[in-house]
Write an enzyme that holds these catalytic residues in place. Sequence first.
Site, mmCIF file in Angstrom:
data_model
loop_
_atom_site.group_PDB
_atom_site.id
_atom_site.type_symbol
_atom_site.label_atom_id
_atom_site.label_comp_id
_atom_site.label_asym_id
_atom_site.label_seq_id
_atom_site.Cartn_x
_atom_site.Cartn_y
_atom_site.Cartn_z
ATOM 1 N N PRO A 76 0.723 -1.153 0.049
ATOM 2 C CA PRO A 76 0.062 0.154 -0.088
ATOM 3 C C PRO A 76 0.894 1.395 0.059
ATOM 4 O O PRO A 76 1.703 1.352 0.615
ATOM 5 C CB PRO A 76 -0.734 -0.266 1.367
ATOM 6 C CG PRO A 76 -0.920 -1.673 1.642
ATOM 7 C CD PRO A 76 0.277 -1.977 1.018
ATOM 8 N N CYS A 77 0.563 2.154 -0.837
ATOM 9 C CA CYS A 77 1.138 3.413 -0.998
ATOM 10 C C CYS A 77 0.634 4.618 -0.012
ATOM 11 O O CYS A 77 1.548 5.480 0.249
ATOM 12 C CB CYS A 77 1.048 3.950 -2.440
ATOM 13 S SG CYS A 77 1.534 2.958 -3.696
ATOM 14 N N PRO A 78 -0.586 4.581 0.495
ATOM 15 C CA PRO A 78 -1.084 5.832 1.248
ATOM 16 C C PRO A 78 0.008 6.240 2.570
ATOM 17 O O PRO A 78 0.114 7.465 2.725
ATOM 18 C CB PRO A 78 -2.373 5.395 1.808
ATOM 19 C CG PRO A 78 -2.937 4.592 0.722
ATOM 20 C CD PRO A 78 -1.757 3.836 0.047
#
Length: 416
Positions: A76-78
């Site tokens: 995940p990037c967030p």
Amino acid sequence: MTGLQVVEICAGAGGQALGLHKAGFTHTLAVELDATAAETLRLNLGGTVAVGDVANPEVWAPREYAGVDLLAGGVPCPPFSIAGKQLGSSDERDLFAWAVEQVAVVRPRALMLENVRGLSSNRFSGYRQRVLDRLNQLGYVADWRLIHSADFGVAQLRPRFVLVAMKPADFAFFRWPEPDGDRASVGEVLRDLMAANGWKHVDDWVRLADGIGPTLVGGSKKHGGADLGPTRAKRAWEALGVDGKGVADSAPDADAPHPSVRLPRLTVEMVARLQGWRAEDKWHFAGRKTSQYRQIGNAFPPPVAEAVGRSIRAALEHDGVAREVPELGADVHDPVYRALAGSDGFVSIERLVNALNEGSHASVERRLALLAQDFELEQQMTATGTKYRLGEFKGFTGQANHERHDYMERFRSRVS
């Protein structure tokens, strides 16, 4: 095909999977949280696709894949995104440290993890150092590289920060892929799709769309429907002759207005083309339009995955001339972290200033403030000044009592 096997975590809609297949890898397993994206993987990959939280031992057992050639993923990037709060290890969605920890279990010949460029920022220098040091402890040499997708034929900027790690004997043959030198514009990449219904103004539009597009934004389940991103991105798309306020169901009709009168919108197929999928790939996306757009927008461009995958394959096959491998852990991203992590006790700020080299008390304090976001940081007041000791890492590495478990139980349907 070489018979090289890959286990891919957080596999999404298969952008990385497709690129790795083209590079000569075969999937032993792909793991994906979103059921619709997992269906996309099944439609195109075949083989075994596990659906669910990749950190849930009921979904898959990493130890069963010990010795696989490549462990890969786009976690995940967030937690690292500049567009977000950059909470790093304090973000319950962060799986980067967990993924690195699986190297101790799987012992792959190679590791490849990709994320947004925010992870390359000064904010996460300590986080990156911890990753390098942990891989060092496990006997791997690791390197990071910021790769621009436009350098590999993708008609958008889309910078990705990629980590590759291998044992020294293999890493001696690893070289990052060189840009292919052929930058493609939005107009030339999409001309055939934009002209699919005979739009008579397509050539005028191609001339207007003569540039590289901004990074496509897939977004998350918590935010509205499919569009091409925040206001700034929409303005950039408008300058390229694209209405970014939504995604169309089809290309413009033959008699659709000139782009100077009304800008066309992209279709899902066009978005996939801009992300690096090609017509010959015959890749099918499951779900409705909004879900398909999110799958594509959140993907790792297949041409970039292929380029890095080919470099990894060459290294594993010892193709080329071996080079001298730097000493394990020689690449220092955060000397303040390194000085703290290498000490059993409290460290004076003067020693930290010396470690930073040409630093100052103020610059050390700024780095300490950043470290405190990802690590417990203890302070000790003495007659000669403040001393510091690095405590526990706040991130999730598999702890049974970590707050991530509660977060996933309560908000699983909103995590993407």
